[in-house]
Design an enzyme around this catalytic site. Structure first.
Site, PDB file in Angstrom:
ATOM      1  N   CYS A 153      51.166  10.249   2.360  1.00  0.00           N
ATOM      2  CA  CYS A 153      50.061  11.034   2.906  1.00  0.00           C
ATOM      3  C   CYS A 153      50.406  11.815   4.171  1.00  0.00           C
ATOM      4  CB  CYS A 153      48.911  10.108   3.200  1.00  0.00           C
ATOM      5  SG  CYS A 153      48.546   9.032   1.820  1.00  0.00           S
ATOM      6  N   GLY A 189      51.214  14.953   0.274  1.00  0.00           N
ATOM      7  CA  GLY A 189      50.265  14.354  -0.658  1.00  0.00           C
ATOM      8  C   GLY A 189      49.424  15.427  -1.301  1.00  0.00           C
ATOM      9  N   ASN A 231      48.169   7.172   6.859  1.00  0.00           N
ATOM     10  CA  ASN A 231      49.428   7.452   6.163  1.00  0.00           C
ATOM     11  C   ASN A 231      50.304   6.217   6.291  1.00  0.00           C
ATOM     12  OD1 ASN A 231      52.428   9.279   7.044  1.00  0.00           O
ATOM     13  ND2 ASN A 231      51.867   8.430   5.082  1.00  0.00           N
ATOM     14  N   GLY A 232      50.804   5.745   5.164  1.00  0.00           N
ATOM     15  CA  GLY A 232      51.659   4.564   5.165  1.00  0.00           C
ATOM     16  C   GLY A 232      51.207   3.628   4.061  1.00  0.00           C
TER      17      GLY A 232
END
Ligand code: 5GP
Ligand code: MG
Length: 502
Positions: free
Chosen positions: A25, A52, A126-127
């Site tokens: 992301c 993404g 994000n992650g």
């Protein structure tokens, strides 16, 4: 609350095993009174689209209420001028999604929302978390009677669990809750979130994924990559530090450390994921990739007539390889710019044609030549296998494949949805077997040391798990890990049923 029309994305009908390897992301946040924050966020997300492509969303606050608009699809498909104009306020957070926990559908789009004591939280992540199952247990234990949140509404992402935990503590401010909770969150996370009054940014203690802070004339920006700062006209201030929580409101910027730094930045950001015009921890990604190509030329030289990149991601390394070897650089493959980075091939038979739709050889350049083809990585091997065949058909005399990273042999649990070990072509076989499988005359992979040196980082401060199997953040047992964890029933909340992905 605004919402998209919930269009069905046909991509979700395609099984995971048919998908190309995926990106992860992108997040963006802005605090800027007097600016059109939704538009700034739109352009920020637009510049982070490569991270993404499944869904996009923006939430804004005008100090009194939070609005959110999100839908499946690319940033440019999701937002119209009028949608952006309706997103009023001076704070915004935005997100481009590629799914790593939870399937690809509308309910899982971000930012996710939660009701806090003071109002609302909107959060973008994000992650990928590695203790989602523990966090879910914590959620059930702490807030057994919690009313509706996005999980009870069918959201199956690690992000929704985190949002519900952040929102759940009605006795504390969001900032206090975040500081209590963040040390308990494991895995890779770059969070950009807000309530009605404050913009927050937080990064895991390893700093696995990039996150940077920028300054506007009248405000602040946080973004996954420095390139997004350039594009919205913000100047780079510094990275959000690993283990740091930043809060920005009318009193300015506050920074708190919630954990000790244990740096393990993702090396694959330098190899493939990030934009070449981004810098991570002081190193420009383009420079790193050119250097990887130069090193590759020293490690695996070969006599040939032309170096060609696998566009676009192989281009900087091909330039480096050509510079170092003295063999001319040229374009031997034409890329259709309108085919997305994650083009979906519906079946094995059409897969070869799928790659041809994306890349077509330039016969006039290829014919009769000894070609060196450069790419950044081999995951399943489909791209290089198809390319070698196409280049032979186009009349290449010899085809030498050079890859500017080592063989990928381990899955990523920190935000990249690489295939399972069994699907990674290099798992359990030697380089010559891979060469045979893709049909090349020779194959050379950059060594791990060569790759690491090109990033300008210390090896002990990088995560190289996909190449080495050394995971810097502890992993739970297999049944408490995995993309569809929250769809498997581990996640049922008492009294509410969790939607099972179809
Ligand atoms: P393969 O065809 O071997 O399965 O995948 C290798 C190709 O996918 C390379 O051209 C590389 O640039 C690209 N690639 C590597 N990692 C990723 C990723 O995480 N997402 C996407 N979309 N492509 C990737
Ligand atoms: Mg590529």
């Amino acid at each position: 609350m605004l919402r998209g029309d919930g269009k069905l994305n046909l991509d979700i009908a395609v099984s995971d095993s048919d998908k190309a390897p995926q990106d992860q992301c992108g997040v963006f946040g802005v605090w800027a009174p007097g600016e059109e924050v939704a538009k700034l966020t739109f352009f920020g997300l637009y510049s982070l689209q490569h991270r993404g492509q499944e869904s996009a969303g923006i939430a804004t606050s005008d100090g009194k209420k939070i609005l959110v608009y999100k839908d499946m699809g690319l940033v440019s498909q999701v937002f119209s001028e009028s949608a952006l104009e309706s997103l009023v306020g001076h704070i915004a957070v935005g997100h481009n999604r590629y799914s790593t926990t939870g399937a690809s559908h509308w309910r899982n789009a971000q930012p996710t929302l939660g009701r806090t004591s003071a109002g609302t939280i909107a959060l973008a992540h994000n992650g990928n978390l590695t203790n989602t199952a523990d966090l879910l247990d914590m959620l059930k234990e702490r807030y057994p009677d919690q009313g509706t949140n996005e999980i009870t509404g069918g959201n199956t992402t690690d992000t929704a669990v985190l949002t519900a935990l952040m929102a759940g503590d009605l006795d504390h401010t969001l900032e206090a809750t975040a500081l209590e909770l963040l040390p308990k969150v494991k895995g890779a996370f770059c969070l950009v979130f807000m309530d009605e009054h404050t913009l927050y940014a937080a990064r895991d203690p390893q700093g696995v994924r990039p996150l940077v802070l920028g300054r506007l004339e009248r405000g602040w920006v946080v973004a996954s990559e420095t390139a997004a700062l350039d594009i919205v006209g913000a100047s780079f201030v510094r990275e959000v530090e690993p283990g740091e929580l930043i809060a920005i409101d009318e009193n300015g910027l506050r920074s708190t450390r919630f954990a000790e730094v244990k740096r393990a930045g993702c090396v694959f950001e330098y190899v493939y994921l990030a934009r070449p015009d981004t810098s991570i921890n002081g190193k420009n990604v383009y420079d790193a990739r050119v250097e990887m190509g130069r090193t590759l030329a020293r490690e695996y030289p070969v006599e040939a007539d032309l170096v060609i990149p696998t566009p676009e991601s192989g281009t900087p390394a091909a330039i480096g390889y050509s510079q170092e070897s003295g063999i001319p650089f040229g374009h031997g493959l034409v890329k259709n710019a309108y085919v997305g980075r994650t083009f979906i091939q519906p079946s094995q038979t059409i897969r070869q044609r799928g790659i041809r739709l994306k890349l077509n050889p330039l016969k006039e350049v290829i014919q009769g030549k000894r070609i060196i083809v450069i790419d950044d990585s081999i995951v399943r091997g489909n791209t290089q296998r198809a390319l070698v065949q196409m280049l032979r058909e186009a009349g290449a005399a010899e085809i030498h494949v050079r890859i500017s990273s080592p063989p990928i042999t381990w899955p990523c649990f920190y935000g990249i949805d690489f295939a399972t070990r069994a699907e990674l072509i290099a798992t359990g076989i030697g380089v010559d077997d891979v060469r045979q499988s893709i049909g090349a005359d020779s194959l050379g992979y950059l060594t791990k040391d060569g790759m690491v040196a090109a990033t300008g980082q210390q090896e002990r401060e990088l995560c190289t798990a996909c190449f080495t199997g050394k995971y810097p953040i502890e992993l739970p047992m297999a049944d408490r890990l995995g993309k569809n964890l929250l769809e498997k029933g581990v996640a049922s909340i008492p009294g509410e049923s969790v939607h099972l992905h179809d």
